[in-house]
Design an enzyme around this catalytic site. Structure first.
Site, PDB file in Angstrom:
ATOM      1  N   LEU A   1       0.904  -1.290  -0.056  1.00  0.00           N
ATOM      2  CA  LEU A   1       0.188   0.109  -0.083  1.00  0.00           C
ATOM      3  C   LEU A   1       0.753   1.272   0.076  1.00  0.00           C
ATOM      4  CD1 LEU A   1      -2.747  -1.239   2.619  1.00  0.00           C
ATOM      5  CD2 LEU A   1      -2.899  -0.978   0.034  1.00  0.00           C
ATOM      6  N   GLY A   2       1.974   1.271   0.598  1.00  0.00           N
ATOM      7  CA  GLY A   2       2.997   2.282   0.731  1.00  0.00           C
ATOM      8  C   GLY A   2       4.142   1.980   1.488  1.00  0.00           C
TER       9      GLY A   2
ATOM     10  N   ASN B   1       8.594   6.047   6.639  1.00  0.00           N
ATOM     11  CA  ASN B   1       8.670   6.131   8.027  1.00  0.00           C
ATOM     12  C   ASN B   1       8.965   4.762   8.667  1.00  0.00           C
ATOM     13  OD1 ASN B   1       6.149   7.274   7.086  1.00  0.00           O
ATOM     14  ND2 ASN B   1       4.892   6.921   8.828  1.00  0.00           N
ATOM     15  N   GLY B   2      10.193   4.269   7.702  1.00  0.00           N
ATOM     16  CA  GLY B   2      10.939   3.090   8.335  1.00  0.00           C
ATOM     17  C   GLY B   2      10.194   1.874   8.093  1.00  0.00           C
ATOM     18  N   GLY B   3       9.209   1.851   7.204  1.00  0.00           N
ATOM     19  CA  GLY B   3       8.602   0.433   7.191  1.00  0.00           C
ATOM     20  C   GLY B   3       7.754   0.418   5.955  1.00  0.00           C
ATOM     21  N   THR B   4       7.100  -0.674   5.484  1.00  0.00           N
ATOM     22  CA  THR B   4       6.463  -0.978   4.526  1.00  0.00           C
ATOM     23  C   THR B   4       4.964  -1.657   4.960  1.00  0.00           C
ATOM     24  OG1 THR B   4       8.313  -1.865   3.348  1.00  0.00           O
ATOM     25  CG2 THR B   4       6.213  -2.347   2.270  1.00  0.00           C
ATOM     26  N   VAL B   5       4.050  -1.123   4.125  1.00  0.00           N
ATOM     27  CA  VAL B   5       2.483  -1.351   4.588  1.00  0.00           C
ATOM     28  C   VAL B   5       1.910  -2.113   3.386  1.00  0.00           C
ATOM     29  CG1 VAL B   5       0.177  -0.606   5.206  1.00  0.00           C
ATOM     30  CG2 VAL B   5       2.371   0.715   5.921  1.00  0.00           C
TER      31      VAL B   5
ATOM     32  N   LYS C   1       1.962  -3.395   8.652  1.00  0.00           N
ATOM     33  CA  LYS C   1       2.978  -2.554   8.496  1.00  0.00           C
ATOM     34  C   LYS C   1       4.024  -3.543   9.034  1.00  0.00           C
ATOM     35  CE  LYS C   1       5.290   1.763   9.249  1.00  0.00           C
ATOM     36  NZ  LYS C   1       5.080   3.341   9.703  1.00  0.00           N
TER      37      LYS C   1
ATOM     38  N   ASP D   1       4.508  12.743  14.997  1.00  0.00           N
ATOM     39  CA  ASP D   1       4.874  12.272  13.257  1.00  0.00           C
ATOM     40  C   ASP D   1       3.602  12.635  12.515  1.00  0.00           C
ATOM     41  OD1 ASP D   1       6.376   9.750  11.379  1.00  0.00           O
ATOM     42  OD2 ASP D   1       6.463  12.064  11.491  1.00  0.00           O
TER      43      ASP D   1
HETATM   44  O1  LIG Z   1      -4.733   1.247   5.178  1.00  0.00           O
HETATM   45  C1  LIG Z   1      -3.791   1.511   5.924  1.00  0.00           C
HETATM   46  N1  LIG Z   1      -3.999   1.370   7.440  1.00  0.00           N
HETATM   47  C2  LIG Z   1      -3.131   1.745   8.155  1.00  0.00           C
HETATM   48  C3  LIG Z   1      -1.641   2.292   7.724  1.00  0.00           C
HETATM   49  C4  LIG Z   1      -1.816   2.629   6.292  1.00  0.00           C
HETATM   50  C5  LIG Z   1      -0.431   3.187   5.664  1.00  0.00           C
HETATM   51  C6  LIG Z   1      -0.307   3.714   4.213  1.00  0.00           C
HETATM   52  O2  LIG Z   1       0.562   4.140   3.904  1.00  0.00           O
HETATM   53  C7  LIG Z   1       1.569   4.646   4.772  1.00  0.00           C
HETATM   54  C8  LIG Z   1       2.742   5.063   3.814  1.00  0.00           C
HETATM   55  C9  LIG Z   1       3.872   5.846   4.682  1.00  0.00           C
HETATM   56  C10 LIG Z   1       4.353   7.130   3.544  1.00  0.00           C
HETATM   57  N2  LIG Z   1       3.387   7.290   2.550  1.00  0.00           N
HETATM   58  C11 LIG Z   1       2.307   6.324   2.663  1.00  0.00           C
HETATM   59  C12 LIG Z   1      -1.512   3.124   3.509  1.00  0.00           C
HETATM   60 CL1  LIG Z   1      -1.169   3.579   2.063  1.00  0.00          CL
HETATM   61  C13 LIG Z   1      -2.584   2.652   4.060  1.00  0.00           C
HETATM   62  C14 LIG Z   1      -2.596   2.400   5.425  1.00  0.00           C
END
Ligand SMILES: O=c1[nH]ccc2cc(OC[C@@H]3CCNC3)c(Cl)cc12
Length: 310
Positions: free
Chosen positions: A39-40, A43-47, A62, A155
């Site tokens: 998803l993205g 911040n030091g992690g992948t989601v 995450k 943050d």
């Molecule tokens: O659906 C989500 N639930 C919780 C967290 C979360 C974080 C996400 O992206 C976070 C990244 C960090 C930097 N840009 C997007 C997305 Cl794209 C969906 C969710």
């Protein structure tokens, strides 16, 4: 006063609380989770989007690579348990967290339209009436965290403000685990250009620093770019942080934005944290009160966003 009547009157609130927290009470095991697309990241992690197969629940997971020994990792898991008590409509729901082969996994409520940073990069600057509603939701989430759990977000930025097709706005990635904050602080992840001047200068971090980050985030969403430095100048991160501390905040183009929006942002971006207004003042500001009247159809806006980004 009749204590029995009071107890009966308090029941619906208790039940509602129980209900919300129960929907997020799931025993998480890695083998029960089926991963889908990413998803993205940041911040030091992948989601990733995942499916919790036993309950058929779609979640966002995450993964944070934590270079730490088992003791520190256990401490992080313990601190993350607080997230089970953070039940509020403006805060991302938490299903649980676990450690697997040295990585930390945090399972959260899925927000199908993603984060505001990727939304504005795709569909352009966010219009003021929508921003007013977003501001109200963010303030209510921050007030809940601070007043109910004494948690400071630490943050606030567009990528940590999430949206779903119902037009709901929720906050993610708040600093609930001190140990986790320390563990990722060693990596470059720590310094963020959304930080308030007092924090960039290594001063103590207060809830007032979240107000600065809110102001900077709103300006970015309104003009479609990070507001520092002014047009055309590109600075490496260290110089950018110095610029934020030493230079005046570039004003919003006065012809494109209302007086009250300009005033709201200017007040959030007062460099002295003691002079910067607090949440109590901000939820009563004219810019935010406009959103209170609930004239804005966030669901319609979200559906329009869904058409454009999907
Ligand atoms: O659906 C989500 N639930 C919780 C967290 C979360 C974080 C996400 O992206 C976070 C990244 C960090 C930097 N840009 C997007 C997305 Cl794209 C969906 C969710």
């Amino acid at each position: 006063k009749n204590p029995e009547a009071e107890a009966v009157a308090a029941l619906p609130k208790q039940l509602e609380k129980l209900e919300v927290s129960n929907t997020f009470k799931i025993d998480l095991k890695d083998e029960d989770l089926k991963p889908f697309e990413e998803l993205g990241s940041g911040n030091g992690g992948t989601v990733n989007k995942i499916l919790h197969v036993p309950t058929n629940t779609i979640m966002a997971r995450k993964v944070i690579h934590v270079e730490a020994n088992a003791t520190v990792r256990k401490q992080i898991l313990r601190e993350l348990q607080i997230l089970h008590d953070c039940n509020n409509e403006y805060i991302i729901g938490f299903y649980g967290s676990y450690i697997n082969e040295g990585d930390l996994f945090i399972c959260m409520e899925y927000m199908d339209l993603g984060s505001l940073d990727s939304i504005y990069r795709k569909i352009g600057p966010i219009k003021e009436p929508i921003l007013a509603d977003i501001t109200l939701s963010v303030l209510r989430g921050l007030i809940y965290l601070h007043e109910t759990h004494k948690i400071i977000h630490r943050d606030i930025k567009p990528s940590n403000i999430l949206v779903n097709s119902q037009g709901e706005i929720k906050l993610a990635d708040f600093g609930v685990s001190g140990q986790l904050v320390n563990s990722v602080a060693n990596t470059f992840v720590g310094t963020s250009h959304y930080m308030a001047p007092e924090r960039i200068q290594g001063g103590k971090y207060s809830v007032q620093s979240d107000v600065w980050s809110l102001g900077i985030s709103l300006m970015e969403l309104a003009i479609g770019k990070f507001p520092f430095p002014p047009e055309g100048i590109v600075l490496p991160i260290f110089d950018l942080l110095q610029y934020i501390v030493n230079e005046p905040v570039p004003p919003l183009p006065a012809d494109q934005f209302s007086e009250e929006f300009q005033d709201f942002c200017n007040k959030c971006l007062i460099k002295d944290p003691h002079k910067r207004p607090n949440f109590k003042y901000l939820v009563k500001h004219k810019f935010v009160l406009k959103a209170e009247d609930d004239k804005v159809d966030m669901k319609a806006w979200a559906e329009d966003v869904a058409d454009k980004i999907k």
